[in-house]
Design an enzyme around this catalytic site. Sequence first.
Site, mmCIF file in Angstrom:
data_model
loop_
_atom_site.group_PDB
_atom_site.id
_atom_site.type_symbol
_atom_site.label_atom_id
_atom_site.label_comp_id
_atom_site.label_asym_id
_atom_site.label_seq_id
_atom_site.Cartn_x
_atom_site.Cartn_y
_atom_site.Cartn_z
ATOM 1 N N GLY A 219 73.035 13.561 144.613
ATOM 2 C CA GLY A 219 71.837 14.308 144.268
ATOM 3 C C GLY A 219 70.836 14.418 145.401
ATOM 4 O O GLY A 219 70.990 13.827 146.484
ATOM 5 N N GLU A 240 80.882 6.675 146.391
ATOM 6 C CA GLU A 240 81.964 7.505 145.879
ATOM 7 C C GLU A 240 81.907 8.914 146.467
ATOM 8 O O GLU A 240 82.855 9.688 146.358
ATOM 9 C CB GLU A 240 81.904 7.587 144.343
#
Length: 248
Positions: A219, A240
């Site tokens: 984000g 990740e």
Amino acid sequence: MTGGRNTKFVTAQEAVKAIKSNDDVVLSNFCSEPVLLTNALMDRAPELTGVRIFIWLFTGLSRTATPNLIMYKHIKCATTLSGRSKCVRQMISEGKADFYAVTFRNTPQLLRGGEFKSDIFMLTVAPPDKNGYCNMGINVDYSWALWNDLQVVIAEINKNMPRTQGRTALHISEIDYAVEVNDPLFELKQFPITEIETAVGRHVAELVEDGSTLQVGYGGLSEACVYFLQDKKDLGMHAEMVPEGIKE
């Protein structure tokens, strides 16, 4: 291309005929989402009732098929992360999409033995090698934990999917329906970073010391934090995903 003993090479429209009313369908995640198959399924929406589609983060689907998701009585979304999709958040708040409050690491448990019964799995893989093994490529995550347990596996076999190392391979004979594709992989675009995210990112970066190991999430806020770390030294990262700012 020659398939294994169980594999049928078909069109996307033929492949999604395997999906019946009340089936729960899992899509592979992020840039390995099988967009062609997803759109073919959405085209079938009026023929179906009670179908649910799970993906961790609606990316390709929200870009290509969200306008059709008003037909939630036919095909309903399910996810564990609404992300920045206002449409998905609205559907969740109105009861038109299912939201499961579980962590990413517990997603396989939800999909294998939880409330989402996972009848069909649709994914994107690289073409089979000389031994017949396809490769899940850039997005393995919950796919590896799931594909071997499902009743039906439908795959887009895409020449543009890179082959990656590790537990990323499944044999062509394990795929029930294969659709050959030569389209560019869906690309996850970076959201613009807001003024608030910029301010928070600058403050967080001030707290990071040289030599630190960071866990970096997804984000705009993560991107903002990374941007202000350019003067730091000897940083490590556990994540990740790799934010765009890391390349700088």
